[in-house]
Motif scaffolding. Structure first.
Motif, PDB file in Angstrom:
ATOM      1  N   GLY A   1       0.860  -1.416  -0.063  1.00 51.38           N
ATOM      2  CA  GLY A   1       0.025  -0.005   0.074  1.00 51.38           C
ATOM      3  C   GLY A   1       0.855   1.276   0.033  1.00 51.38           C
ATOM      4  O   GLY A   1       1.879   1.237  -0.466  1.00 51.38           O
ATOM      5  N   ARG A   2       0.426   2.247   0.585  1.00 52.80           N
ATOM      6  CA  ARG A   2       1.038   3.602   0.548  1.00 52.80           C
ATOM      7  C   ARG A   2       1.631   3.844   2.168  1.00 52.80           C
ATOM      8  O   ARG A   2       1.031   3.548   2.899  1.00 52.80           O
ATOM      9  CB  ARG A   2      -0.084   4.680   0.378  1.00 52.80           C
ATOM     10  N   PRO A   3       2.796   4.206   2.128  1.00 56.64           N
ATOM     11  CA  PRO A   3       3.750   4.800   1.095  1.00 56.64           C
ATOM     12  C   PRO A   3       4.289   3.552   0.408  1.00 56.64           C
ATOM     13  O   PRO A   3       4.313   2.331   1.188  1.00 56.64           O
ATOM     14  CB  PRO A   3       4.725   5.564   1.785  1.00 56.64           C
ATOM     15  N   ASP A   4       5.138   3.835  -0.559  1.00 60.07           N
ATOM     16  CA  ASP A   4       5.787   2.496  -1.208  1.00 60.07           C
ATOM     17  C   ASP A   4       6.999   2.195  -0.530  1.00 60.07           C
ATOM     18  O   ASP A   4       7.241   0.947  -0.338  1.00 60.07           O
ATOM     19  CB  ASP A   4       6.303   2.924  -2.780  1.00 60.07           C
ATOM     20  N   TYR A   5       7.647   3.126   0.106  1.00 55.46           N
ATOM     21  CA  TYR A   5       8.865   2.695   0.998  1.00 55.46           C
ATOM     22  C   TYR A   5       8.857   3.641   2.350  1.00 55.46           C
ATOM     23  O   TYR A   5       8.234   4.494   2.306  1.00 55.46           O
ATOM     24  CB  TYR A   5       9.970   3.214   0.292  1.00 55.46           C
ATOM     25  N   PHE A   6       9.527   2.894   3.363  1.00 56.36           N
ATOM     26  CA  PHE A   6       9.728   3.605   4.686  1.00 56.36           C
ATOM     27  C   PHE A   6      11.101   3.318   4.621  1.00 56.36           C
ATOM     28  O   PHE A   6      11.987   2.684   4.503  1.00 56.36           O
ATOM     29  CB  PHE A   6       9.059   2.783   5.711  1.00 56.36           C
ATOM     30  N   LEU A   7      11.675   4.793   5.298  1.00 50.20           N
ATOM     31  CA  LEU A   7      13.272   4.910   5.453  1.00 50.20           C
ATOM     32  C   LEU A   7      13.471   5.302   6.975  1.00 50.20           C
ATOM     33  O   LEU A   7      12.757   6.483   7.135  1.00 50.20           O
ATOM     34  CB  LEU A   7      13.760   5.958   4.609  1.00 50.20           C
ATOM     35  N   ARG A   8      14.604   5.133   7.464  1.00 48.87           N
ATOM     36  CA  ARG A   8      14.820   5.678   8.603  1.00 48.87           C
ATOM     37  C   ARG A   8      16.392   6.268   8.287  1.00 48.87           C
ATOM     38  O   ARG A   8      17.194   5.230   7.876  1.00 48.87           O
ATOM     39  CB  ARG A   8      14.934   4.329   9.753  1.00 48.87           C
ATOM     40  N   VAL A   9      16.262   7.467   8.655  1.00 49.77           N
ATOM     41  CA  VAL A   9      17.680   8.062   8.245  1.00 49.77           C
ATOM     42  C   VAL A   9      18.259   8.627   9.577  1.00 49.77           C
ATOM     43  O   VAL A   9      17.484   9.088  10.345  1.00 49.77           O
ATOM     44  CB  VAL A   9      17.372   9.047   7.331  1.00 49.77           C
ATOM     45  N   ALA A  10      19.608   8.590   9.602  1.00 51.51           N
ATOM     46  CA  ALA A  10      20.375   9.350  10.937  1.00 51.51           C
ATOM     47  C   ALA A  10      21.335  10.082  10.334  1.00 51.51           C
ATOM     48  O   ALA A  10      22.290   9.464   9.612  1.00 51.51           O
ATOM     49  CB  ALA A  10      20.913   7.969  11.663  1.00 51.51           C
ATOM     50  N   VAL A  11      21.392  11.387  10.728  1.00 49.13           N
ATOM     51  CA  VAL A  11      22.190  12.218  10.344  1.00 49.13           C
ATOM     52  C   VAL A  11      22.690  13.040  11.662  1.00 49.13           C
ATOM     53  O   VAL A  11      22.173  13.146  12.454  1.00 49.13           O
ATOM     54  CB  VAL A  11      21.758  13.307   9.443  1.00 49.13           C
ATOM     55  N   SER A  12      23.527  14.128  11.391  1.00 45.20           N
ATOM     56  CA  SER A  12      23.962  14.815  12.574  1.00 45.20           C
ATOM     57  C   SER A  12      23.125  15.951  12.948  1.00 45.20           C
ATOM     58  O   SER A  12      22.946  15.987  14.113  1.00 45.20           O
ATOM     59  CB  SER A  12      25.485  15.586  12.242  1.00 45.20           C
ATOM     60  N   ASP A  13      22.545  16.745  11.817  1.00 51.33           N
ATOM     61  CA  ASP A  13      21.583  17.950  12.332  1.00 51.33           C
ATOM     62  C   ASP A  13      20.768  18.093  11.180  1.00 51.33           C
ATOM     63  O   ASP A  13      20.858  17.311  10.322  1.00 51.33           O
ATOM     64  CB  ASP A  13      22.565  18.781  12.616  1.00 51.33           C
ATOM     65  N   HIS A  14      20.118  19.322  11.256  1.00 47.41           N
ATOM     66  CA  HIS A  14      18.830  19.367  10.472  1.00 47.41           C
ATOM     67  C   HIS A  14      19.605  19.929   9.097  1.00 47.41           C
ATOM     68  O   HIS A  14      19.006  19.521   7.916  1.00 47.41           O
ATOM     69  CB  HIS A  14      18.053  20.605  10.933  1.00 47.41           C
ATOM     70  N   ALA A  15      20.807  20.587   8.976  1.00 44.61           N
ATOM     71  CA  ALA A  15      21.256  20.974   7.759  1.00 44.61           C
ATOM     72  C   ALA A  15      21.788  19.790   7.083  1.00 44.61           C
ATOM     73  O   ALA A  15      21.719  19.584   5.763  1.00 44.61           O
ATOM     74  CB  ALA A  15      22.244  21.763   8.059  1.00 44.61           C
ATOM     75  N   SER A  16      22.263  18.656   7.813  1.00 41.82           N
ATOM     76  CA  SER A  16      22.760  17.487   7.204  1.00 41.82           C
ATOM     77  C   SER A  16      21.528  16.782   6.511  1.00 41.82           C
ATOM     78  O   SER A  16      21.695  16.052   5.355  1.00 41.82           O
ATOM     79  CB  SER A  16      23.437  16.445   8.108  1.00 41.82           C
ATOM     80  N   TYR A  17      20.455  16.645   7.181  1.00 41.14           N
ATOM     81  CA  TYR A  17      19.072  16.000   6.906  1.00 41.14           C
ATOM     82  C   TYR A  17      18.650  16.972   5.574  1.00 41.14           C
ATOM     83  O   TYR A  17      18.306  16.100   4.477  1.00 41.14           O
ATOM     84  CB  TYR A  17      18.109  15.989   7.681  1.00 41.14           C
ATOM     85  N   GLU A  18      18.842  18.136   5.472  1.00 43.61           N
ATOM     86  CA  GLU A  18      18.137  19.020   4.175  1.00 43.61           C
ATOM     87  C   GLU A  18      18.982  18.614   3.043  1.00 43.61           C
ATOM     88  O   GLU A  18      18.846  18.269   1.970  1.00 43.61           O
ATOM     89  CB  GLU A  18      18.318  20.512   4.523  1.00 43.61           C
ATOM     90  N   ALA A  19      20.600  18.455   3.221  1.00 40.15           N
ATOM     91  CA  ALA A  19      21.445  17.994   2.239  1.00 40.15           C
ATOM     92  C   ALA A  19      21.231  16.907   1.578  1.00 40.15           C
ATOM     93  O   ALA A  19      21.053  16.687   0.493  1.00 40.15           O
ATOM     94  CB  ALA A  19      22.763  18.272   2.809  1.00 40.15           C
ATOM     95  N   PHE A  20      20.814  15.851   2.446  1.00 42.14           N
ATOM     96  CA  PHE A  20      20.550  14.541   2.341  1.00 42.14           C
ATOM     97  C   PHE A  20      19.358  14.430   1.281  1.00 42.14           C
ATOM     98  O   PHE A  20      19.232  13.983   0.335  1.00 42.14           O
ATOM     99  CB  PHE A  20      20.256  13.485   3.601  1.00 42.14           C
ATOM    100  N   LEU A  21      18.198  15.044   1.974  1.00 47.87           N
ATOM    101  CA  LEU A  21      17.014  15.231   1.014  1.00 47.87           C
ATOM    102  C   LEU A  21      17.095  15.930  -0.240  1.00 47.87           C
ATOM    103  O   LEU A  21      16.839  15.239  -1.289  1.00 47.87           O
ATOM    104  CB  LEU A  21      15.916  15.792   2.054  1.00 47.87           C
ATOM    105  N   THR A  22      17.828  17.082  -0.284  1.00 46.25           N
ATOM    106  CA  THR A  22      17.883  17.754  -1.453  1.00 46.25           C
ATOM    107  C   THR A  22      18.796  17.135  -2.528  1.00 46.25           C
ATOM    108  O   THR A  22      18.637  16.929  -3.711  1.00 46.25           O
ATOM    109  CB  THR A  22      18.274  19.161  -0.898  1.00 46.25           C
ATOM    110  N   ASP A  23      19.953  16.774  -1.965  1.00 45.48           N
ATOM    111  CA  ASP A  23      21.117  16.288  -2.881  1.00 45.48           C
ATOM    112  C   ASP A  23      20.926  14.781  -3.164  1.00 45.48           C
ATOM    113  O   ASP A  23      21.486  14.505  -4.353  1.00 45.48           O
ATOM    114  CB  ASP A  23      22.535  16.623  -2.410  1.00 45.48           C
ATOM    115  N   LYS A  24      20.342  14.012  -2.411  1.00 40.82           N
ATOM    116  CA  LYS A  24      20.466  12.381  -2.839  1.00 40.82           C
ATOM    117  C   LYS A  24      18.807  12.051  -3.062  1.00 40.82           C
ATOM    118  O   LYS A  24      18.613  11.622  -3.973  1.00 40.82           O
ATOM    119  CB  LYS A  24      20.925  11.850  -1.469  1.00 40.82           C
ATOM    120  N   LEU A  25      18.109  12.119  -2.159  1.00 39.41           N
ATOM    121  CA  LEU A  25      16.637  11.475  -2.023  1.00 39.41           C
ATOM    122  C   LEU A  25      15.753  12.292  -3.383  1.00 39.41           C
ATOM    123  O   LEU A  25      15.466  11.379  -4.081  1.00 39.41           O
ATOM    124  CB  LEU A  25      16.338  11.217  -0.719  1.00 39.41           C
ATOM    125  N   SER A  26      15.471  13.376  -3.010  1.00 35.66           N
ATOM    126  CA  SER A  26      14.636  13.789  -3.759  1.00 35.66           C
ATOM    127  C   SER A  26      14.968  14.198  -5.318  1.00 35.66           C
ATOM    128  O   SER A  26      14.165  14.262  -6.177  1.00 35.66           O
ATOM    129  CB  SER A  26      14.038  15.322  -3.210  1.00 35.66           C
TER     130      SER A  26
END
Length: 152
Positions: free
Chosen positions: A106-131
């Motif tokens: 069903g929905r969502p298609d995938y579930f991810l658990r991501v561990a990063v150092s801080d919000h800026a690192s998460y934004e970079a991961f989301l912007t540069d890799k996943l999205s």
């Protein structure tokens, strides 16, 4: 036909203690479950051979690694063809930040658990890799307020 192994109360007790401390010595474990060491070791070997005990691992403190921000992400992809799914899964699996990755019914298609150092690192991961992946249709991030139980 089921591959389930028949477990008695002592087997469950052994598993309980090993899940909390996989480095227990056989002597200490035997004492805790009310056995002598030889039968305790035989039971552990039987549980390992049957695949009930799939392995042993270290539980690492994410704060000590500088990865204290954990984000849960729901991912929907635009296509379900094998080539797209395989490419998406291979790419996402390779990301160091991804510590858990599940394909869902069903929905969502995938579930991810991501561990990063801080919000800026998460934004970079989301912007540069996943999205930026071609298969991604929608992402929804969930930040944890408080971890109440972790049985990993």
């Amino acid at each position: 036909m089921s591959n389930q192994v028949s477990l008695d109360a002592t087997d469950h007790d052994i598993l309980f203690h090993l899940r909390r401390d996989g480095r227990l010595s056989n002597v200490e474990l035997a004492k805790r479950v009310g056995l002598t060491p030889p039968p305790c070791l035989r039971r552990i070997k039987r549980l390992e051979e049957a695949g009930v005990i799939a392995g042993y691992r270290a539980v690492v403190d994410p704060v000590a690694l500088g990865r204290e921000l954990e984000v849960l992400i729901d991912v929907e992809i635009y296509a379900q063809d094998r080539k797209t799914v395989t490419a998406f899964e291979k790419t996402v699996s390779s990301y160091e930040e991804v510590i858990e990755f599940r394909r869902m019914y069903g929905r969502p298609d995938y579930f991810l658990r991501v561990a990063v150092s801080d919000h800026a690192s998460y934004e970079a991961f989301l912007t540069d890799k996943l999205s930026g992946l071609p298969a991604v249709l929608r992402l929804e991030s969930h930040l944890t307020m408080k971890k109440i139980k972790d049985d990993s």
